[in-house]
Design a protein around this motif. Structure first.
Motif, mmCIF file in Angstrom:
data_model
loop_
_atom_site.group_PDB
_atom_site.id
_atom_site.type_symbol
_atom_site.label_atom_id
_atom_site.label_comp_id
_atom_site.label_asym_id
_atom_site.label_seq_id
_atom_site.Cartn_x
_atom_site.Cartn_y
_atom_site.Cartn_z
ATOM 1 N N ILE A 178 33.986 39.913 46.582
ATOM 2 C CA ILE A 178 33.621 39.047 47.703
ATOM 3 C C ILE A 178 34.149 39.719 48.962
ATOM 4 C CG2 ILE A 178 33.910 36.784 48.773
ATOM 5 C CD1 ILE A 178 34.363 35.637 45.987
ATOM 6 N N ALA A 179 33.333 39.777 50.003
ATOM 7 C CA ALA A 179 33.706 40.498 51.219
ATOM 8 C C ALA A 179 34.225 39.542 52.291
ATOM 9 C CB ALA A 179 32.507 41.270 51.774
ATOM 10 N N SER A 180 35.441 39.797 52.745
ATOM 11 C CA SER A 180 35.963 39.222 53.974
ATOM 12 C C SER A 180 35.735 37.716 54.071
ATOM 13 C CB SER A 180 35.340 39.962 55.161
ATOM 14 O OG SER A 180 35.969 39.616 56.372
ATOM 15 N N GLU A 181 35.051 37.263 55.149
ATOM 16 C CA GLU A 181 34.885 35.833 55.397
ATOM 17 C C GLU A 181 33.944 35.173 54.402
ATOM 18 O OE1 GLU A 181 32.938 34.703 58.970
ATOM 19 O OE2 GLU A 181 31.184 35.964 58.596
ATOM 20 N N GLU A 182 33.303 35.940 53.532
ATOM 21 C CA GLU A 182 32.440 35.327 52.528
ATOM 22 C C GLU A 182 33.232 34.447 51.562
ATOM 23 O OE1 GLU A 182 28.471 37.933 51.999
ATOM 24 O OE2 GLU A 182 30.177 38.572 50.799
ATOM 25 N N ILE A 183 34.555 34.558 51.579
ATOM 26 C CA ILE A 183 35.378 33.668 50.763
ATOM 27 C C ILE A 183 35.211 32.219 51.228
ATOM 28 C CG2 ILE A 183 37.520 33.713 52.138
ATOM 29 C CD1 ILE A 183 37.343 34.215 48.312
ATOM 30 N N LEU A 184 34.667 32.033 52.447
ATOM 31 C CA LEU A 184 34.443 30.693 52.995
ATOM 32 C C LEU A 184 33.099 30.109 52.573
ATOM 33 C CD1 LEU A 184 35.712 31.340 56.638
ATOM 34 C CD2 LEU A 184 36.987 30.401 54.706
ATOM 35 N N TYR A 185 32.280 30.890 51.885
ATOM 36 C CA TYR A 185 30.951 30.453 51.477
ATOM 37 C C TYR A 185 30.947 30.207 49.972
ATOM 38 C CZ TYR A 185 29.466 31.817 56.127
ATOM 39 O OH TYR A 185 29.339 31.910 57.491
ATOM 40 N N PRO A 186 31.081 28.949 49.540
ATOM 41 C CA PRO A 186 31.250 28.679 48.099
ATOM 42 C C PRO A 186 30.068 29.108 47.251
ATOM 43 C CG PRO A 186 30.942 26.637 49.349
ATOM 44 C CD PRO A 186 31.154 27.722 50.350
ATOM 45 N N GLU A 187 28.868 29.171 47.838
ATOM 46 C CA GLU A 187 27.689 29.536 47.048
ATOM 47 C C GLU A 187 27.788 30.965 46.510
ATOM 48 O OE1 GLU A 187 26.579 26.462 50.113
ATOM 49 O OE2 GLU A 187 27.624 28.392 50.147
ATOM 50 N N ILE A 188 28.401 31.861 47.278
ATOM 51 C CA ILE A 188 28.488 33.254 46.843
ATOM 52 C C ILE A 188 29.387 33.383 45.622
ATOM 53 C CG2 ILE A 188 29.343 35.547 47.510
ATOM 54 C CD1 ILE A 188 28.306 34.928 50.351
ATOM 55 N N ALA A 189 30.574 32.799 45.687
ATOM 56 C CA ALA A 189 31.487 32.852 44.546
ATOM 57 C C ALA A 189 30.885 32.143 43.327
ATOM 58 C CB ALA A 189 32.832 32.226 44.915
ATOM 59 N N ARG A 190 30.214 31.017 43.562
ATOM 60 C CA ARG A 190 29.626 30.280 42.442
ATOM 61 C C ARG A 190 28.526 31.092 41.773
ATOM 62 N NH1 ARG A 190 29.990 25.047 41.484
ATOM 63 N NH2 ARG A 190 32.189 25.609 41.540
ATOM 64 N N ALA A 191 27.690 31.772 42.571
ATOM 65 C CA ALA A 191 26.632 32.605 41.994
ATOM 66 C C ALA A 191 27.217 33.697 41.109
ATOM 67 C CB ALA A 191 25.780 33.215 43.097
ATOM 68 N N LEU A 192 28.340 34.262 41.522
ATOM 69 C CA LEU A 192 28.988 35.299 40.729
ATOM 70 C C LEU A 192 29.652 34.720 39.482
ATOM 71 C CD1 LEU A 192 30.508 37.259 43.738
ATOM 72 C CD2 LEU A 192 28.703 38.094 42.221
ATOM 73 N N ALA A 193 30.301 33.564 39.631
ATOM 74 C CA ALA A 193 30.952 32.927 38.482
ATOM 75 C C ALA A 193 29.930 32.546 37.420
ATOM 76 C CB ALA A 193 31.738 31.705 38.933
ATOM 77 N N LEU A 194 28.771 32.085 37.845
ATOM 78 C CA LEU A 194 27.730 31.703 36.889
ATOM 79 C C LEU A 194 27.092 32.911 36.222
ATOM 80 C CD1 LEU A 194 26.105 28.751 38.836
ATOM 81 C CD2 LEU A 194 27.474 28.612 36.746
ATOM 82 N N ARG A 195 27.423 34.104 36.700
ATOM 83 C CA ARG A 195 27.019 35.343 36.027
ATOM 84 C C ARG A 195 28.179 35.926 35.225
ATOM 85 N NH1 ARG A 195 23.547 34.695 40.106
ATOM 86 N NH2 ARG A 195 21.427 35.500 39.805
ATOM 87 N N GLY A 196 29.255 35.164 35.096
ATOM 88 C CA GLY A 196 30.355 35.552 34.222
ATOM 89 C C GLY A 196 31.594 36.071 34.899
ATOM 90 N N ALA A 197 31.630 36.125 36.237
ATOM 91 C CA ALA A 197 32.786 36.701 36.930
ATOM 92 C C ALA A 197 34.074 35.943 36.607
ATOM 93 C CB ALA A 197 32.547 36.704 38.440
ATOM 94 N N GLU A 198 35.126 36.692 36.313
ATOM 95 C CA GLU A 198 36.439 36.122 35.980
ATOM 96 C C GLU A 198 37.510 36.505 36.986
ATOM 97 O OE1 GLU A 198 35.935 36.168 31.117
ATOM 98 O OE2 GLU A 198 36.471 38.019 32.168
ATOM 99 N N VAL A 199 37.330 37.640 37.658
ATOM 100 C CA VAL A 199 38.283 38.110 38.661
ATOM 101 C C VAL A 199 37.494 38.494 39.908
ATOM 102 C CG1 VAL A 199 40.082 39.783 39.249
ATOM 103 C CG2 VAL A 199 39.831 39.000 36.875
ATOM 104 N N PHE A 200 37.815 37.869 41.033
ATOM 105 C CA PHE A 200 37.204 38.210 42.305
ATOM 106 C C PHE A 200 38.111 39.171 43.062
ATOM 107 C CE2 PHE A 200 35.423 33.712 42.026
ATOM 108 C CZ PHE A 200 34.158 34.127 41.642
ATOM 109 N N ALA A 201 37.606 40.357 43.368
ATOM 110 C CA ALA A 201 38.308 41.294 44.244
ATOM 111 C C ALA A 201 37.869 40.990 45.674
ATOM 112 C CB ALA A 201 37.973 42.727 43.865
ATOM 113 N N HIS A 202 38.799 40.546 46.488
ATOM 114 C CA HIS A 202 38.482 40.093 47.852
ATOM 115 C C HIS A 202 39.134 41.048 48.849
ATOM 116 C CE1 HIS A 202 39.283 37.239 51.381
ATOM 117 N NE2 HIS A 202 37.989 37.508 51.398
#
Length: 349
Positions: A178-202
């Motif tokens: 996840i890049a920079s201020e995108e941590i403020l956009y829940p849809e981006i993290a959710r889209a990645l989590a629903l594809r199996g993401a377990e660790v977010f490198a921010h």
């Protein structure tokens, strides 16, 4: 699968290329920076393993560490001077570094793409211990830079939706960025989590504060609601700009899948945001029926109509007559002004 390992958010000072006299000097400075970073990761990881007993398998670097932000440099000039080529020498150096360190290295840089001449994208990357780039994520929401959404129809044709939201399945877990201020956009993290993401490198470069900042709140929220770890590396200031050095400094952190801060850095260059990552425990929690299993309780059909075709900021803004348009720096602000005017007219705000 590595059962438990340490991840570290390397809080390092970004080095602006703004004052370098030409492309050759900028590229030399960037390569020198990669060499400096390797030494800092190596010495830090030795201490972390001695302290915690867990080997460091993932190091996350801050946002635009090699170049800092473009400022008012035109998009074509900045692309030529500072943007990385997909298979260029900087990535080769980063791959060799990851091989020598025997760990995954996540970072962020500006990058060109031969499919989109005249543009660059802000790209989060993850380099494996093999030296291969195993993940390349282009920032989707940016205020002052081109994004895949600005050339959406063509980008989807080339990379597909999984190329927009990539997840790397590795021996240390399923990694996403996840890049920079995108941590403020829940849809981006959710889209990645629903594809199996377990660790977010921010990778981030943000104002640090003893008070809760929006991004600090976002890091904990994205971790908790997606049942995922967040390893967030901030800059330790930005060198060679007109801004005071420590304007973007501090608060790198590791957050666990329950939203708890496991470690957090103060200011300055440091490795003190490190913690154990236990993928087995995360997976056991995700597989347990419970009120707190937020992923398993998602009902996405409820929101499909709200999201579909109702985007405030429209796609393909940089495609004109089927050609890629290179914007000036003021294009992005004008686009947002037009978006706000349209939302007012539609009674949305």
């Amino acid at each position: 699968m590595t059962k438990t390992y340490s991840a570290v958010a390397m809080q390092l000072a970004a080095h602006s290329i703004e004052k370098t006299p030409d492309k050759a000097a900028a590229r030399k400075q960037m390569m020198n920076m990669i060499g400096e970073v390797e030494g800092k990761i190596r010495s830090s990881s030795i201490f972390i393993q001695q302290y915690s007993g867990s080997p460091v398998k993932l190091a996350v670097l801050p946002e635009y560490l090699l170049t800092s932000y473009p400022g008012r440099i035109s998009i074509p000039d900045f692309a030529d001077k500072a943007a990385l080529e997909v298979n260029g020498p900087e990535y080769e150096a980063l791959g060799a570094m990851a091989q020598r360190l025997k760990m995954f290295v996540a970072g962020n840089a500006y990058e060109t793409d031969e499919n989109f001449p005249g543009l660059y994208f802000q790209t989060c990357f993850i380099v494996a211990p093999s030296g291969d780039v195993v993940l390349r994520y282009r920032r989707l929401n940016s205020m002052f830079a081109p994004t895949p959404h600005d050339v959406w129809s063509k980008y989807l044709d080339i990379y597909g939706i999984d190329g927009v939201f990539p997840v790397a399945k590795t021996e240390i877990g399923n990694l996403a960025a996840i890049a920079s201020e995108e941590i403020l956009y829940p849809e981006i993290a959710r889209a990645l989590a629903l594809r199996g993401a377990e660790v977010f490198a921010h990778s981030s470069s943000e104002i640090g504060s003893p008070l809760d900042t929006p991004k600090d709140i976002g890091k904990r929220a994205r971790a908790q609601e997606n049942m995922a770890y967040v390893v967030s590396a901030n800059t330790a200031g930005i060198k060679d700009t007109t801004m005071p050095l420590a304007s973007a400094d501090g608060n790198s952190m590791v957050v666990d899948y329950k939203g708890r801060i496991l470690s957090e850095s103060n200011t300055g260059e440091t490795f003190t945001a490190f913690a154990d990552i236990n993928i087995e425990s995360l997976r056991a929690t995700r597989r347990k029926p419970a009120m707190s299993n937020f992923l398993a309780r998602q009902r996405l059909e409820l929101f499909a109509a709200t999201y579909s075709g109702n985007s405030p900021q429209k796609a393909d803004g940089l495609i004109q007559n089927n050609d890629i348009k290179t914007p000036d720096r003021d294009y992005f602000l004008r686009t947002q002004e037009e978006t706000i005017e349209r939302m007012i007219k539609d009674g949305l705000i």
